[in-house]
Scaffold this motif. Sequence first.
Motif, PDB file in Angstrom:
ATOM      1  N   ASP A 282      41.413  39.553  40.394  1.00 43.38           N
ATOM      2  CA  ASP A 282      42.114  39.950  41.382  1.00 43.38           C
ATOM      3  C   ASP A 282      41.160  39.449  42.673  1.00 43.38           C
ATOM      4  O   ASP A 282      40.106  39.704  43.077  1.00 43.38           O
ATOM      5  CB  ASP A 282      41.910  41.544  41.480  1.00 43.38           C
ATOM      6  CG  ASP A 282      42.900  41.929  42.487  1.00 43.38           C
ATOM      7  OD1 ASP A 282      43.187  41.377  43.528  1.00 43.38           O
ATOM      8  OD2 ASP A 282      43.486  42.985  42.354  1.00 43.38           O
ATOM      9  N   SER A 283      41.651  38.820  43.700  1.00 46.87           N
ATOM     10  CA  SER A 283      41.347  38.178  44.647  1.00 46.87           C
ATOM     11  C   SER A 283      40.796  38.961  45.985  1.00 46.87           C
ATOM     12  O   SER A 283      39.639  38.906  46.684  1.00 46.87           O
ATOM     13  CB  SER A 283      42.178  37.203  45.626  1.00 46.87           C
ATOM     14  OG  SER A 283      43.272  38.027  46.008  1.00 46.87           O
ATOM     15  N   SER A 284      41.400  40.486  45.627  1.00 47.39           N
ATOM     16  CA  SER A 284      40.985  41.584  46.733  1.00 47.39           C
ATOM     17  C   SER A 284      39.550  42.448  46.045  1.00 47.39           C
ATOM     18  O   SER A 284      39.253  43.138  46.681  1.00 47.39           O
ATOM     19  CB  SER A 284      41.913  42.527  46.870  1.00 47.39           C
ATOM     20  OG  SER A 284      42.415  43.155  45.670  1.00 47.39           O
ATOM     21  N   GLN A 285      39.410  42.019  44.809  1.00 44.56           N
ATOM     22  CA  GLN A 285      38.106  42.687  44.124  1.00 44.56           C
ATOM     23  C   GLN A 285      37.169  41.628  43.651  1.00 44.56           C
ATOM     24  O   GLN A 285      37.381  40.357  43.389  1.00 44.56           O
ATOM     25  CB  GLN A 285      38.759  43.381  42.823  1.00 44.56           C
ATOM     26  CG  GLN A 285      39.581  44.601  43.190  1.00 44.56           C
ATOM     27  CD  GLN A 285      38.665  45.590  43.941  1.00 44.56           C
ATOM     28  OE1 GLN A 285      37.907  46.155  43.606  1.00 44.56           O
ATOM     29  NE2 GLN A 285      39.735  46.314  44.531  1.00 44.56           N
ATOM     30  N   PRO A 286      35.848  41.855  43.967  1.00 43.42           N
ATOM     31  CA  PRO A 286      34.699  40.942  43.401  1.00 43.42           C
ATOM     32  C   PRO A 286      35.212  40.688  42.182  1.00 43.42           C
ATOM     33  O   PRO A 286      35.552  41.459  41.175  1.00 43.42           O
ATOM     34  CB  PRO A 286      33.409  41.763  43.512  1.00 43.42           C
ATOM     35  CG  PRO A 286      33.946  42.895  44.503  1.00 43.42           C
ATOM     36  CD  PRO A 286      35.227  43.366  44.186  1.00 43.42           C
ATOM     37  N   ASP A 287      34.926  39.377  41.711  1.00 43.07           N
ATOM     38  CA  ASP A 287      34.788  38.712  40.274  1.00 43.07           C
ATOM     39  C   ASP A 287      33.554  38.846  39.364  1.00 43.07           C
ATOM     40  O   ASP A 287      33.514  38.198  38.499  1.00 43.07           O
ATOM     41  CB  ASP A 287      35.373  37.387  40.430  1.00 43.07           C
ATOM     42  CG  ASP A 287      34.432  36.620  40.870  1.00 43.07           C
ATOM     43  OD1 ASP A 287      34.797  35.217  40.865  1.00 43.07           O
ATOM     44  OD2 ASP A 287      33.723  36.903  41.183  1.00 43.07           O
ATOM     45  N   ARG A 288      32.933  39.898  39.837  1.00 47.47           N
ATOM     46  CA  ARG A 288      31.540  39.968  38.839  1.00 47.47           C
ATOM     47  C   ARG A 288      31.659  40.263  37.613  1.00 47.47           C
ATOM     48  O   ARG A 288      31.092  39.447  36.819  1.00 47.47           O
ATOM     49  CB  ARG A 288      30.785  41.208  39.722  1.00 47.47           C
ATOM     50  CG  ARG A 288      29.307  41.440  38.945  1.00 47.47           C
ATOM     51  CD  ARG A 288      28.852  42.607  39.594  1.00 47.47           C
ATOM     52  NE  ARG A 288      29.536  43.813  39.478  1.00 47.47           N
ATOM     53  CZ  ARG A 288      29.262  44.591  38.369  1.00 47.47           C
ATOM     54  NH1 ARG A 288      28.491  44.185  37.228  1.00 47.47           N
ATOM     55  NH2 ARG A 288      29.851  45.859  38.354  1.00 47.47           N
ATOM     56  N   LEU A 289      32.683  41.072  37.080  1.00 47.83           N
ATOM     57  CA  LEU A 289      33.023  41.343  35.772  1.00 47.83           C
ATOM     58  C   LEU A 289      33.283  40.017  34.871  1.00 47.83           C
ATOM     59  O   LEU A 289      32.837  39.689  33.884  1.00 47.83           O
ATOM     60  CB  LEU A 289      33.833  42.315  35.671  1.00 47.83           C
ATOM     61  CG  LEU A 289      33.267  43.814  35.943  1.00 47.83           C
ATOM     62  CD1 LEU A 289      34.251  45.039  35.830  1.00 47.83           C
ATOM     63  CD2 LEU A 289      32.133  44.283  35.307  1.00 47.83           C
ATOM     64  N   ALA A 290      34.134  39.296  35.409  1.00 47.47           N
ATOM     65  CA  ALA A 290      34.762  38.219  34.963  1.00 47.47           C
ATOM     66  C   ALA A 290      33.647  37.055  34.732  1.00 47.47           C
ATOM     67  O   ALA A 290      33.415  36.494  33.731  1.00 47.47           O
ATOM     68  CB  ALA A 290      35.766  37.594  35.671  1.00 47.47           C
ATOM     69  N   GLN A 291      32.673  37.122  36.023  1.00 45.64           N
ATOM     70  CA  GLN A 291      31.509  36.179  35.697  1.00 45.64           C
ATOM     71  C   GLN A 291      30.650  36.499  34.953  1.00 45.64           C
ATOM     72  O   GLN A 291      30.047  35.734  34.168  1.00 45.64           O
ATOM     73  CB  GLN A 291      31.011  36.043  37.238  1.00 45.64           C
ATOM     74  CG  GLN A 291      31.892  35.556  38.205  1.00 45.64           C
ATOM     75  CD  GLN A 291      31.934  33.998  38.032  1.00 45.64           C
ATOM     76  OE1 GLN A 291      31.400  33.420  37.302  1.00 45.64           O
ATOM     77  NE2 GLN A 291      32.602  33.454  39.284  1.00 45.64           N
TER      78      GLN A 291
END
Length: 311
Positions: free
Chosen positions: A254-263
Amino acid sequence: MTATRRAGNASPLLLLLLCLLATATGCTTEQRHRPSVVVTTNILGDLTRNVVGDEAEVTVLMQPGADPHSFGVSAPQAAAMEQADLVVHNGLGLEENVLRHVEAARASGVPTLAVGESVDPMTYTGGESAGRPDPHFWTDPVRVRKAVRLIGDRVVRHVEGVDAAAVRKNAERYGAELAGLHTSMRDAFASLPADRRRLVTNHHVFGYLADRYGFRVVGAVIPSGTTLASPSASDLDSLATAVRKAGVPAIFADSSQPDRLAQVLKRESGIDVDVVPLFSESLTPKGQGAATYLQMMRANTEAITEGLTSR
């Protein structure tokens, strides 16, 4: 004699001034009571504005870039809901911090429309939200077109002072644009081989899109329908296994949320995948790629198509 004549001549002038004053006051009162529609989320706000046009004041509570699961409203916004002619909300548990204000408005006699409940909602099939209704219907433009008709009908029925013909014409025009969006998305996704139509996202948000266009949702980093949940280590391990087995080339965040978990998933599991941002639950400010629903879905279609064919 002269004074008496002047006094007599002044009376009609005074009456005229009083009439003009009353007319002006009436106009001011009418403007003050312009029809009002309050909408909770900015995606529904865009749909509603396209339907209502200039026929009523449309107030959108959720700011661009906000998370619909966690945003709240101020005291003046809550008061505006209770004074509106109509409140439009998503329902199905999406606006988790706003529902009590919607219920308060309904209790005070304001008509409300829970759009998600009226567009043939789906239920989650996996994760922590399994069995619960999925509120993310807007990822399917066919359902959004139905939502537009519902909004138009409800505005005509409950918002006094609007031009019903103008509202219906707006809904028909915008509905035609949505039909065109559906056609363009269908054609774009048809170019993807069946074994490439697999999605991994930050959380379960694209179920409707997957169902409409023949995708399989492999899993989500947050195995829930809300961003307020958190994944466990075993959740990430299970997802990593599923990603390896499916050979997914990208995770969509989601572009409105940090993608830390995906990373983190990408780094800790050793999976070689791209992390591709999508506009999923909120519109953006103007100039940032998804200021309208149509812009958002066109951008997502392009990102999904490129993300699944880049390798």
